[in-house]
Design an enzyme around this catalytic site. Structure first.
Site, PDB file in Angstrom:
ATOM      1  N   HIS A  20      -3.612  11.036   1.177  1.00 44.37           N
ATOM      2  CA  HIS A  20      -4.520  10.978   0.023  1.00 44.37           C
ATOM      3  C   HIS A  20      -5.238  12.309  -0.183  1.00 44.37           C
ATOM      4  CE1 HIS A  20      -4.382   6.641  -1.177  1.00 44.37           C
ATOM      5  NE2 HIS A  20      -3.736   6.614  -0.021  1.00 44.37           N
ATOM      6  N   SER A  61      23.202  -1.952  -9.103  1.00 39.49           N
ATOM      7  CA  SER A  61      22.660  -1.517  -7.822  1.00 39.49           C
ATOM      8  C   SER A  61      22.726  -2.590  -6.742  1.00 39.49           C
ATOM      9  CB  SER A  61      21.202  -1.085  -8.007  1.00 39.49           C
ATOM     10  OG  SER A  61      20.641  -0.822  -6.737  1.00 39.49           O
ATOM     11  N   GLY A  82       9.254  -0.288  -0.363  1.00 40.47           N
ATOM     12  CA  GLY A  82       7.839  -0.653  -0.268  1.00 40.47           C
ATOM     13  C   GLY A  82       7.260  -0.395   1.109  1.00 40.47           C
ATOM     14  N   GLY A 142       6.272   2.753   2.269  1.00 41.98           N
ATOM     15  CA  GLY A 142       5.503   3.995   2.379  1.00 41.98           C
ATOM     16  C   GLY A 142       6.373   5.193   2.693  1.00 41.98           C
ATOM     17  N   ASP A 144       4.975  13.613  -2.602  1.00 44.13           N
ATOM     18  CA  ASP A 144       6.246  12.924  -2.363  1.00 44.13           C
ATOM     19  C   ASP A 144       7.386  13.655  -3.056  1.00 44.13           C
ATOM     20  OD1 ASP A 144       4.490  11.182  -1.265  1.00 44.13           O
ATOM     21  OD2 ASP A 144       4.773   9.583  -2.730  1.00 44.13           O
ATOM     22  N   TYR A 168      -5.165   2.073  -4.479  1.00 39.09           N
ATOM     23  CA  TYR A 168      -4.804   3.495  -4.528  1.00 39.09           C
ATOM     24  C   TYR A 168      -5.534   4.225  -5.659  1.00 39.09           C
ATOM     25  CZ  TYR A 168      -2.004   7.759  -4.636  1.00 39.09           C
ATOM     26  OH  TYR A 168      -1.607   9.071  -4.612  1.00 39.09           O
TER      27      TYR A 168
HETATM   28  C1  GLA Z   1       1.597   7.951  -2.193  1.00 34.60           C
HETATM   29  C2  GLA Z   1       1.498   8.908  -3.380  1.00 34.60           C
HETATM   30  C3  GLA Z   1       1.293  10.353  -2.921  1.00 34.60           C
HETATM   31  C4  GLA Z   1       0.178  10.474  -1.907  1.00 34.60           C
HETATM   32  C5  GLA Z   1       0.312   9.416  -0.806  1.00 34.60           C
HETATM   33  C6  GLA Z   1      -0.873   9.388   0.100  1.00 34.60           C
HETATM   34  O1  GLA Z   1       2.760   8.194  -1.472  1.00 34.60           O
HETATM   35  O2  GLA Z   1       2.648   8.841  -4.175  1.00 34.60           O
HETATM   36  O3  GLA Z   1       1.077  11.188  -4.035  1.00 34.60           O
HETATM   37  O4  GLA Z   1      -1.075  10.415  -2.528  1.00 34.60           O
HETATM   38  O5  GLA Z   1       0.472   8.120  -1.335  1.00 34.60           O
HETATM   39  O6  GLA Z   1      -0.984  10.569   0.798  1.00 34.60           O
END
Ligand code: GLA
Length: 389
Positions: free
Chosen positions: A34, A68, A122, A124, A171, A222
């Site tokens: 974050h 898919s 989902g 992370g 990301d 978020y």
């Molecule tokens: C998600 C978001 C990113 C980042 C992370 C937390 O993956 O897409 O941009 O903020 O959470 O670090």
């Protein structure tokens, strides 16, 4: 057959025509959670788990027709409106990508395709960034648009925003610029980055999946965390015009605003400043080969997310806590946006099997679900693995 061979085969079975194959990795983040949308520093890497896209041009009246096995569905749509309502989330991403490309004036021909993958969904590990970046990269190639990677990143981010997650750019940069054996020291303000070798000596990185799926875009905390940070910046900016993000704020300044901002917002902002500092410390420790210190920063990051940013869940906290009695584990923390998903763990390679067995058992006893573990390695960013001659 590998997943890649399978998807190529199935594409050909279905469409009987030439295709390109794109390989788009997921990502992990060593530390700096974050922090990206606060324009600080992060330390992610692309991983050796991927989404594979077989794509070709089509004459169909649908602009997109993609089946898919990964999502267990077929996406079929024209693009004469901007509505994403009611679509399954992976189709939202595809359609939003097309909308964003069109909004930038790119002329697109109809595309057909097949998508498979082995990034847990989902969890992370950025399956959505892999999907969006891989799709844009493939469409760019098919239509000879030559969209540079930094622009692909921005388009993929705009896609996420359109779908509902006000994410940063970490990301997308990890997915697009990953390099085997390295983490990416990314400065989210300048978007400059450097590769840092990930030499973990006798330790391995293991991802532990809690199996609690996070749906960040769907009204999770978020966006609220981001808004909290922005409120603090806005307050400080009234007296300090030079402050446009938490990156521009130091601890001293933040403290002087303690009574002028909401107490919870303050706690969030303080976490971000601390996490940013941990990223700098981790980079240094990595470069000096002080792996034990890297591990300590991971634990600190986790407890920051748990106590101050409040984005962990009991299952994730247990996964981290269960590592603590083991001297063979030097660091553990939740990875990604939070509210479920995975932890990353630095575990002595020789002791891995025994440690994971214990964690799995304890976790299952408490939550009646078996966690999954994956060994991961930093890998290459999005690339083409096949194109017609
Ligand atoms: C998600 C978001 C990113 C980042 C992370 C937390 O993956 O897409 O941009 O903020 O959470 O670090």
């Amino acid at each position: 057959m590998t997943i890649l061979q399978q998807i190529a085969y199935r594409y050909y079975q279905q469409f009987k025509q030439q295709y390109i194959l794109v390989k788009a990795p997921g990502r992990f983040n060593l530390i700096g959670e974050h922090v990206d949308y606060n324009l600080g520093l992060v330390l992610p890497a692309a991983i050796d788990k991927h989404i594979y896209l077989a794509l070709g041009k089509s004459n169909d009246t649908n602009l997109v027709e993609i089946f898919s096995p990964y999502f267990n569905q077929t996406a079929r749509f024209t693009c004469d409106n901007d509505s994403l309502e009611g679509l399954p989330s992976w189709i939202k991403y595809l359609k939003a990508t097309i909308i964003e490309l069109k909004a930038r004036g790119y002329a697109l021909e109809a595309v057909n395709g097949a998508i498979d993958g082995d990034i847990p969904l989902g969890a992370g590990l950025s399956s959505s960034a892999a999907l969006c970046c891989g799709f844009i990269y493939g469409i760019s190639y098919l239509n000879q648009l030559k969209i540079p990677r930094n622009e692909i990143a921005v388009i993929a981010q705009a896609t996420e925003h359109r779908v509902g997650l006000n994410c940063g750019l970490m990301d997308q940069y990890a997915v697009l610029y990953g390099k085997a054996g390295h983490v990416i020291g990314l400065d989210c303000r300048s978007l400059n980055f450097r590769y840092i070798p990930l030499n973990l000596q006798e330790y391995s990185i293991v991802v532990a999946n809690s199996k609690i799926k996070h749906e960040l875009a769907a009204g999770s905390g978020y966006n609220e965390r981001r808004a909290a940070c922005e409120r603090v910046v806005e307050t400080i900016n009234r007296n300090h015009a030079e402050v446009n993000s938490l990156r521009d704020v130091d601890f001293h300044t933040l403290r002087s605003y303690k009574d002028k901002v909401d107490a919870i917002d303050y706690k969030r902002a303080n976490y971000v400043l601390e996490e940013n500092q941990r990223v700098i410390q981790t980079m240094k420790a990595l470069e000096d080969g002080r792996i034990a210190s890297v591990g300590q920063y991971l634990y600190q990051s986790h407890y920051g997310m748990k106590l101050d940013y409040e984005i962990t869940v009991p299952e994730i906290d247990l996964l981290v806590d269960l590592t603590k009695p083991f001297k063979e584990v030097i660091g553990s923390r939740m990875v990604g946006g939070g509210f479920g998903g995975c932890t990353i763990n630095l575990i002595e390679t020789a002791a891995k099997a025994q440690v994971l067995e214990h964690i799995a058992q304890e976790y299952e006893n408490q939550f009646h679900v078996a966690p999954e573990f994956y060994d991961i390695q930093p890998d290459e960013g999005v690339h083409l693995v096949h194109a017609p001659a």
